[in-house]
Scaffold this active site. Structure first.
Site, PDB file in Angstrom:
ATOM      1  N   GLU A   1       0.875  -1.169   0.000  1.00 58.67           N
ATOM      2  CA  GLU A   1       0.000   0.000   0.000  1.00 58.67           C
ATOM      3  C   GLU A   1       0.914   1.221   0.000  1.00 58.67           C
ATOM      4  O   GLU A   1       1.804   1.327   0.851  1.00 58.67           O
ATOM      5  CB  GLU A   1      -0.882  -0.002   1.259  1.00 58.67           C
TER       6      GLU A   1
ATOM      7  N   ARG B   1       5.490 -12.758   9.773  1.00 57.32           N
ATOM      8  CA  ARG B   1       6.111 -11.453   9.559  1.00 57.32           C
ATOM      9  C   ARG B   1       7.532 -11.495  10.083  1.00 57.32           C
ATOM     10  O   ARG B   1       7.836 -12.257  10.994  1.00 57.32           O
ATOM     11  CB  ARG B   1       5.425 -10.369  10.407  1.00 57.32           C
TER      12      ARG B   1
ATOM     13  N   LYS C   1       4.308   0.521   9.735  1.00 54.58           N
ATOM     14  CA  LYS C   1       4.317   1.754   8.955  1.00 54.58           C
ATOM     15  C   LYS C   1       3.712   2.916   9.729  1.00 54.58           C
ATOM     16  O   LYS C   1       4.145   4.052   9.576  1.00 54.58           O
ATOM     17  CB  LYS C   1       3.547   1.546   7.648  1.00 54.58           C
TER      18      LYS C   1
END
Ligand code: ATP
Ligand code: MG
Length: 564
Positions: free
Chosen positions: A40, A266, A276
């Protein structure tokens, strides 16, 4: 490095994803493997993304397939062109290429919209007028089922009409949403009539003002995968609970292909936050100088710090791909960086905290050239010339006035080797009025030229780096320590866990001239100090160097101490 061992229980480069792919190929389920990396564009990529990039592009390379770069640009309020550009730059820098396969979820807005109408017509989606609070209150909890919306049984006609008017811009933000009609009592909250579209009057970086309704991540993702013919949609574990919805949508829509989602752990790293949201706050709050601050775990920060992309790929490979979350030791990352730089980085001399040395028996005004190897194990890296003269600088730490026996470096009476130059013996220290040592008076032995032992076979116990006063160049050197003071910083209170000593600026360093003459951005080794690289902010005549990493692992120790 216990973490590395537990994470890499299999041979490097092998993992459960590759097992699945090989089985699929063997069974003839796919002819070509197609993966995608779907960022994104709401921030810069970090080292966690590197794991996903290396996995997606790596798998495609290994099996002769391809990997798409797809921007998941479904939330125009947070997305910016700056991020899009940075992401493309960083993926390329990491060593991967999507060829002509650059896509955007926004490329599919029209198709996604049509499919939403398809669901409405089939009675599988409805427009909900509840407020956000009402929707939240009716969603239920992990232990309690949700309650049906009073708008759930609207007819297809009415839903279609309302949805078209949503698209037409008739309603304000938040007035209505389109929801899938699945099961408000499902044990999986993701299946309790998830939102497919929301109203958002916002300028989109690519579609401008064309749309005022935007698909949710869950609605856009699987269908985008299907449009692109993605065979294996690899994502992180938090999406495991979304998989039933991913599958439900694909089963209920006339999509052109049937991708499968697989989840992996992750990457988490000690002393580091990979979120983020937090990284954005660090930048916006001025805690760091920008997304490319060398203390940031972003690819832009690591690049500016001098970390070679090869080291990141090597690290990711060592970590491996597993199904269980874990925290990788920062030391393992630094290990990978050292492994690469030890092999590739040229050696130079730089004195970070200079102390002047006068060689009393060296002729005044005389300068001679000495030869230094650029790499101890690789003669093909060549040599360079160093100027040696009566005045030099050595590291302040390499002198001690009242030294204990085990101190092998400079102290009155002691002889040491200056690398590539001569044996020198310290005679005395000169002090200023405050009693601080400001200069060393030494003598040299001309019979030790090149740093070689003299005919009498005398040995020294230390070899020191140095620069000449004649031609060394003043510079600023920035030493970086972890941005967080704890091995397990908490994303919720990250500001409290920031390390006040994450940046140490040494304003009076001196470099051998080869370092200042070159605009090379590759990391070099400052002998005995670590790996450093020139910062892009360097000004002519005033170079700035960043420490990439020290020569030895210090974080394993720090983490052990913090744990008690
Ligand atoms: P946030 O940090 O807000 O959770 P995100 O990192 O998930 O956002 P995306 O742009 O959606 O941001 O990430 C792109 C891809 O990178 C996703 O497929 C995601 O699963 C993967 N990814 C993100 N963080 C990590 C990580 N720490 N380790 C491995 N993969 C990651
Ligand atoms: Mg995400």
């Amino acid at each position: 490095m216990a973490n590395a061992e537990t994470a890499t229980q299999r041979e490097p480069g092998r993992d459960f994803i590759r097992d699945i792919i090989e089985a699929d190929l063997k069974a003839g389920r796919h002819k070509t493997i197609i993966t995608r990396f779907p960022p994104e564009p709401n921030g810069y990529l970090h080292i966690g993304h590197a794991k996903s990039i290396c996995l997606n592009f790596g798998v495609a390379q290994d099996y002769g397939g391809r990997c798409h770069l797809r921007f998941d640009d479904t939330n125009p309020t947070k997305e910016e062109q700056e991020y899009i550009d940075a992401i493309e730059r960083d993926v390329r820098w990491l060593g991967f290429d999507w060829g002509r396969h650059l896509y955007h979820a926004s490329d599919y807005f029209e198709q996604l919209y049509e499919w939403a109408e398809h669901l409405i017509t089939a009675g599988q989606a409805y427009v909900d007028d509840q407020t956000q609070e009402e929707m939240r209150a009716n969603r239920g909890t992990l232990t309690q089922p949700g309650r049906n919306s009073p708008f759930r049984d609207r007819g297809a006609e009415e839903n279609l009409d309302l949805f078209r008017r949503m698209r037409g811009g008739e309603f304000p933000n938040g007035a209505r949403v389109l929801r899938a009609k699945i099961d408000m009592a499902s044990g999986n909250i993701n299946l309790r009539d998830p939102v497919l579209y929301r109203i958002l009057h916002a300028q989109h970086p690519r579609t401008g003002r064309k749309w005022c309704i935007y698909p949710s991540y869950d609605y856009a993702h699987g269908q985008s995968d299907a449009i692109e013919g993605i065979t294996h949609s690899l994502c992180t574990l938090e999406f495991e609970d979304h998989r039933p919805l991913y599958d439900w949508l694909l089963e209920n829509l006339p999509v052109p292909s049937r991708p499968r989602q697989y989840e992996f752990a992750r990457l988490n790293m000690s002393f580091t936050v990979l979120s983020k949201r937090v990284l954005t706050e660090l930048v916006r709050g001025g805690h760091v100088s920008g997304w490319d601050d060398p203390r940031m775990p972003t690819l832009a920060g690591l690049r500016r710090r001098g970390v070679p992309p090869e080291a990141i790929r090597d690290f990711v490979k060592r970590v491996g791909v597993a199904k269980a979350n874990s925290v990788v030791d920062l030391g393992l990352f630094e290990f990978s960086v050292r492994e690469v730089l030890n092999r590739t980085a040229q050696r130079r001399m730089a004195v970070l905290r200079p102390l002047k040395v006068v060689i009393e028996n060296y002729p005044e005004g005389q300068i001679e050239k000495l030869t230094a190897a650029n790499h101890p194990d690789n003669a093909s890296q060549g040599t360079r010339q160093l100027c040696f003269g009566r005045e030099l600088y050595v590291e302040r730490d390499d002198f001690m006035e009242n030294a204990p026996k085990a101190f092998y470096r400079l102290t009155p009476g002691k002889e040491v080797r200056l690398r590539y130059a001569y044996f020198v013996r310290c005679r005395a220290a000169v002090k200023n009025a405050a009693g601080e040592v400001v200069e060393l008076r030494c003598t040299y032995d001309p019979a030790t030229k090149g740093g070689n032992r003299p005919p009498d076979g005398r040995k020294v116990q230390a070899t020191l780096h140095w620069v000449s006063a004649y031609d060394s160049v003043p510079a600023e050197v920035r030493l970086y320590n972890p941005l967080f003071s704890r091995p397990d910083p908490d994303a919720a209170e990250f500001a409290a866990h920031l390390n006040a000593n994450s940046l140490e600026v040494l304003g009076e360093a001196r470099l051998e001239p080869a370092l200042a003459a070159s605009n090379e951005m590759d990391a070099v080794q400052f002998e005995r100090q670590g790996y450093f690289c020139r910062d892009a902010q360097s000004k002519p005549g005033r170079p700035v160097f960043n420490r990439t990493v020290g020569l030895r692992d210090s974080w394993a120790k720090a983490a052990a101490e913090a744990k008690g």
